[in-house]
Design an enzyme around this catalytic site. Structure first.
Site, PDB file in Angstrom:
ATOM      1  N   TYR A 114      29.701  38.150  32.610  1.00 15.72           N
ATOM      2  CA  TYR A 114      30.476  39.368  32.872  1.00 15.72           C
ATOM      3  C   TYR A 114      31.962  39.066  32.727  1.00 15.72           C
ATOM      4  O   TYR A 114      32.426  38.012  33.154  1.00 15.72           O
ATOM      5  CB  TYR A 114      30.198  39.854  34.297  1.00 15.72           C
ATOM      6  CG  TYR A 114      31.030  41.041  34.724  1.00 15.72           C
ATOM      7  CD1 TYR A 114      30.583  42.340  34.492  1.00 15.72           C
ATOM      8  CD2 TYR A 114      32.261  40.860  35.353  1.00 15.72           C
ATOM      9  CE1 TYR A 114      31.349  43.436  34.880  1.00 15.72           C
ATOM     10  CE2 TYR A 114      33.036  41.957  35.734  1.00 15.72           C
ATOM     11  CZ  TYR A 114      32.564  43.236  35.493  1.00 15.72           C
ATOM     12  OH  TYR A 114      33.326  44.308  35.874  1.00 15.72           O
ATOM     13  N   GLU A 203      36.286  45.947  29.960  1.00 22.44           N
ATOM     14  CA  GLU A 203      35.113  45.324  30.573  1.00 22.44           C
ATOM     15  C   GLU A 203      34.093  44.970  29.506  1.00 22.44           C
ATOM     16  O   GLU A 203      33.831  45.774  28.605  1.00 22.44           O
ATOM     17  CB  GLU A 203      34.476  46.287  31.596  1.00 22.44           C
ATOM     18  CG  GLU A 203      33.378  45.641  32.410  1.00 22.44           C
ATOM     19  CD  GLU A 203      32.640  46.647  33.293  1.00 22.44           C
ATOM     20  OE1 GLU A 203      32.741  46.545  34.521  1.00 22.44           O
ATOM     21  OE2 GLU A 203      31.964  47.536  32.733  1.00 22.44           O
TER      22      GLU A 203
END
Ligand code: GDP
Ligand code: MN
Length: 403
Positions: A114, A203
């Site tokens: 992530y 992101e």
């Protein structure tokens, strides 16, 4: 202003961040472009990923991401998805129409990581947050092993420090040695992109490790609206994204008030963002549900406030309206005038409870009393007014009549 995944990935590609080859489809006639061989095949395992292009996250769990083997199945999945509605954990109960789909080459994922970049206001700089556990369960992952998470401060002039990225790659992410440089390359490019394009959020989840190195398999980008004036390319994207706003949000944007519909039954109009949030809290405390956040601001003029009232009056799902004005720069008589003008354009058919206090409150009360609107009640005490509107809203049928 959130972008769609395919727009974000285009920006990634321009910045040299690896994304899986993909095709964005906006109309059903283009579905036939999905054929075997559209992507230059690198992988042994063949497959396609069909992804709903909506700005809400959590698509994977909601059926908005389909993994299939053949081009024929990919066509069928794209056909079923295009034009349908998607409800995810992030769409607040309502479905959003899928106006386009992204068909991507399926990459073999060895491990999902992530990455996100956003401004940390306390540190007064952008920070990159990375996690060894990426994918769809990211929220839970943080509890598993705190050492799996790391924060990297980004210098607005120098970018992300390479020595720090290396240490995080080794210690927190535990990336295999052969791929550490590849991670540093991707992370450095992402940090620069964030700064150069004035992003509010970047992101990558999953940031996927494949046999060929890291790929941004998903991409989420939010543009910083306050910096649009110096980012012509962002301006073009922002303009395009306006078509996905709800009609009420479009109108709010046009009149220049901050308005966020959230689906409850009490429409709110307040001056000041802090007061607006406190008002919503108080409504919830007394058993009501706010239909929206609406801050008309301190310096709003009659036209803006009138437009804001019209928005609330026109909302078919709300049962009552609550006005909370603590008049300082904003004068209560401006609010009263705007309310009366709005009523001429969009008749007020539901109960309205107002708490008015401060500058010119007596004048405002007089104006409202003279107008003799049947549904309007005015109070000075906030708690009393909120209790009243919650009670009133609970006794109204959705067609507007009182029980
Ligand atoms: P989100 O649920 O809206 O965040 O959508 P994502 O694009 O992140 O996709 C959800 C999940 O689908 C990912 O976490 C992956 O596990 C899986 N997925 C998406 N694309 C691929 C792909 O190309 N290959 C593989 N193996 N899995 C994928
Ligand atoms: Mn994702």
């Amino acid at each position: 202003m959130n972008l769609l995944e395919y727009q974000a990935k285009k920006i990634f590609e321009e910045a040299g961040i690896r994304v899986p080859p993909a095709l964005a489809i906006h109309k059903s006639a283009d579905i036939r472009k999905i054929r075997e061989g559209i992507f230059p095949k690198k992988w042994k395992e063949k497959g396609y990923v069909i992804k709903a292009q909506v700005t809400a996250g959590g698509r994977g769990k909601a059926g908005g991401v389909k993994l299939v083997k053949t081009a024929k199945d990919a066509q069928a999945a794209a056909k079923a998805m295009l034009g349908s509605e998607l409800k995810t954990a992030q769409t607040a109960g309502a479905g959003i129409k899928i106006e386009s789909v992204l068909v991507a080459d399926m990459v073999p994922i060895q491990k999902e990581f992530y990455m996100a970049i956003a401004v940390n206001r306390k540190k007064a700089c952008p920070v990159m947050i990375v996690s060894r556990f990426g994918g769809m369960e990211i929220e839970e992952a943080a509890h598993k092993d705190p050492n799996a998470l790391a924060e990297i401060e980004i210098d607005p002039w120098e970018g992300a420090p390479k020595h720090r990225l290396r240490r995080v790659a080794e210690e927190n992410l535990q990336i295999p040695a052969a791929f550490i440089d590849d991670f540093i390359d991707l992370a450095s490019k992402a940090a620069w992109l964030y700064i150069k394009r004035d992003l509010a959020l970047l992101e990558i989840n999953p940031m996927a490790l494949t046999p060929e190195g890291f790929y941004a398999v998903d991409a989420k980008v939010s543009l910083e609206e306050n910096a649009l004036f110096r980012q012509p390319e962002n301006q073009t994207l922002a303009k395009y994204m306006e078509k996905f706003l709800e009609p009420s949000e479009k109108k709010a944007k046009k009149i220049g008030v901050s308005f966020i519909p959230i689906g409850g039954t009490i429409g709110c109009l307040v001056n000041g963002a802090g007061l607006a949030m406190a008002t919503m809290d108080l409504i919830s405390l007394h058993g009501g549900t706010p239909a929206n956040f609406l801050d008309v601001g301190g310096g709003a003029v009659v036209d803006q406030v009138r437009g804001a009232f019209e928005l609330l009056f026109a909302n078919k799902d709300s049962k009552a309206i609550f006005v909370n004005i603590f008049g300082g720069i904003m004068r209560c008589d401006i609010i009263a005038q705007a309310l009366l003008e709005a009523h001429k354009n969009v008749p007020l058919k539901k109960p309205l409870v107002a708490r008015l206090l401060g500058t010119n409150v007596d004048k405002a009360k007089e104006m409202l009393a003279q107008a003799k609107l049947p549904n309007v009640e005015v109070y000075s005490d906030l708690d009393t007014a909120v209790r009243r509107v919650c009670k009133v809203a609970a006794n109204v049928n959705l067609n507007g009549s009182k029980n």
